[in-house]
Every structure is written in C-alpha cells, then in structure tokens.
Design a protein around this motif. Structure first.
Motif, short mmCIF file in Angstrom:
data_model
loop_
_atom_site.label_atom_id
_atom_site.label_comp_id
_atom_site.label_asym_id
_atom_site.label_seq_id
_atom_site.Cartn_x
_atom_site.Cartn_y
_atom_site.Cartn_z
N LEU A 69 78.30 -20.23 -27.24
CA LEU A 69 77.07 -19.45 -27.11
C LEU A 69 77.30 -18.01 -27.54
N GLY A 70 76.24 -17.40 -28.05
CA GLY A 70 76.28 -15.99 -28.39
C GLY A 70 76.33 -15.17 -27.10
N PRO A 71 76.42 -13.86 -27.23
CA PRO A 71 76.52 -12.99 -26.04
C PRO A 71 75.33 -13.16 -25.10
N ALA A 72 75.60 -13.14 -23.80
CA ALA A 72 74.55 -13.28 -22.79
C ALA A 72 73.54 -12.15 -22.90
N CYS A 73 73.96 -10.99 -23.41
CA CYS A 73 73.03 -9.86 -23.51
C CYS A 73 71.92 -10.15 -24.52
N ASN A 74 72.09 -11.15 -25.36
CA ASN A 74 71.05 -11.53 -26.33
C ASN A 74 70.19 -12.68 -25.86
N ALA A 75 70.45 -13.18 -24.65
CA ALA A 75 69.69 -14.31 -24.11
C ALA A 75 68.33 -13.84 -23.60
N VAL A 76 67.40 -14.75 -23.58
CA VAL A 76 66.10 -14.50 -22.96
C VAL A 76 65.79 -15.70 -22.07
N THR A 77 64.96 -15.47 -21.08
CA THR A 77 64.53 -16.52 -20.17
C THR A 77 63.01 -16.58 -20.18
N LEU A 78 62.47 -17.78 -20.31
CA LEU A 78 61.02 -17.98 -20.31
C LEU A 78 60.59 -18.51 -18.95
N ARG A 79 59.47 -18.02 -18.47
CA ARG A 79 58.95 -18.48 -17.18
C ARG A 79 57.43 -18.47 -17.26
N MET A 80 56.82 -19.52 -16.72
CA MET A 80 55.36 -19.58 -16.64
C MET A 80 54.92 -18.74 -15.46
N GLN A 81 54.09 -17.73 -15.72
CA GLN A 81 53.56 -16.87 -14.66
C GLN A 81 52.07 -16.70 -14.87
N ASN A 82 51.28 -17.10 -13.89
CA ASN A 82 49.82 -16.97 -13.96
C ASN A 82 49.24 -17.60 -15.23
N GLY A 83 49.75 -18.75 -15.60
CA GLY A 83 49.23 -19.49 -16.74
C GLY A 83 49.71 -19.03 -18.09
N ALA A 84 50.62 -18.07 -18.14
CA ALA A 84 51.15 -17.59 -19.42
C ALA A 84 52.68 -17.56 -19.35
N VAL A 85 53.29 -17.72 -20.50
CA VAL A 85 54.74 -17.68 -20.56
C VAL A 85 55.20 -16.22 -20.58
N ALA A 86 56.05 -15.87 -19.64
CA ALA A 86 56.64 -14.53 -19.59
C ALA A 86 58.07 -14.61 -20.11
N VAL A 87 58.46 -13.66 -20.91
CA VAL A 87 59.80 -13.62 -21.48
C VAL A 87 60.57 -12.49 -20.81
N THR A 88 61.74 -12.84 -20.23
CA THR A 88 62.60 -11.85 -19.59
C THR A 88 63.90 -11.77 -20.37
N GLU A 89 64.35 -10.55 -20.65
CA GLU A 89 65.63 -10.40 -21.36
C GLU A 89 66.77 -10.77 -20.43
N GLY A 90 67.78 -11.41 -20.99
CA GLY A 90 68.97 -11.75 -20.24
C GLY A 90 68.97 -13.18 -19.76
N PRO A 91 70.15 -13.66 -19.37
CA PRO A 91 70.25 -15.03 -18.85
C PRO A 91 69.65 -15.12 -17.47
N PHE A 92 69.26 -16.33 -17.12
CA PHE A 92 68.69 -16.56 -15.81
C PHE A 92 69.81 -16.88 -14.85
N ALA A 93 69.87 -16.21 -13.73
CA ALA A 93 70.93 -16.45 -12.76
C ALA A 93 70.38 -16.31 -11.35
N GLU A 94 69.82 -17.38 -10.85
CA GLU A 94 69.33 -17.40 -9.48
C GLU A 94 69.83 -18.69 -8.86
N THR A 95 70.43 -18.61 -7.73
CA THR A 95 71.13 -19.76 -7.18
C THR A 95 70.22 -20.88 -6.69
N LYS A 96 68.95 -20.61 -6.45
CA LYS A 96 68.07 -21.66 -5.95
C LYS A 96 67.73 -22.70 -7.01
#
Length: 129
Positions: free
Chosen positions: A48-75
C-alpha cells in the motif's frame, strides 16, 4: 482456504531508518515472498501507498462524506478488500462512492506503491538482471 494478511507498521519509524536498513528490510520481505511462491503459498498481494494519502468514505445524511486519512476505530473491523483500477484518487473515490458497501461501513482507499509493486513483480531481482 485463502487468507488475506494485512501488514501494519509504523510509517514514521520505518521512514526514519537509514536507507540501507530500509532496503535490507525490503529485500528480506521480497526473499520471503519468493519462498512463499516457491512453496505454493503466495496467492498475491500489493504493497500500500502511504497512509497519509488514504481517504475514508462514509455515508452521512444520505451523502457520501470523504475524510482524509485511514480509518481507525476499534468498533468496526475490516470486512473485505476490493482491488480497483482507477485513473487517480478522485476517480477511485467516484467509483467507490457508488459501491453499496459504503452504505453500511467506511471504505479506506489506498494507492498501491508502484515502485515496490514492481520489485515484487520481479521477485526482488534488479531491473537490469
């Protein structure tokens, strides 16, 4: 039975190593990959390329939100991997924003490290060899 092995490491610690030590580490990894190939255990993989270049997609309020960085939540846990061919990161985000899986959980999009991937393809041998 197939297994996907996700390798984690401290990028800052790895990048702080002297160049010779980093290359030695890469050669050890490539040598072991070859050993696994020779014994029929290596199915495939990509660095994999550097984690600093990763993005995470999440559905929020019916739209896809893009967050910079890898996703790291233990749940939440990794549920699968999809290999994708795309022109660039924006194209990859566009393609994966339409994936049904983004409705139920985040996707981390990481680029493949082309230089190390080429080394893996050559089995650790020099391009001139």
């Amino acid at each position: 039975m197939k297994f996907v092995c996700l390798g984690y490491f401290d990028e800052q610690q790895f990048n702080a190593l002297p160049e010779a030590e980093r290359q030695s580490m890469e050669q050890c990894c490539l040598a072991y990959d070859n050993e696994l190939r020779e014994t029929g255990h290596f199915i495939g993989g990509e660095p994999l390329g550097p984690a600093c270049n990763a993005v995470t997609l999440r559905m929020q309020n019916g739209a896809v939100a893009v967050t910079e960085g890898p996703f790291a939540e233990t749940k939440e846990v990794l549920g699968g991997i999809l290999m994708l061919e795309a022109r660039d990161l924006n194209h990859a985000i566009s393609l994966m924003s339409q994936h049904p899986g983004v409705r139920i959980g985040p996707f981390e999009i990481r680029s493949v490290d082309p230089e190390f991937a080429e080394k893996m393809e050559r089995g650790g041998k020099s391009a001139t060899a």
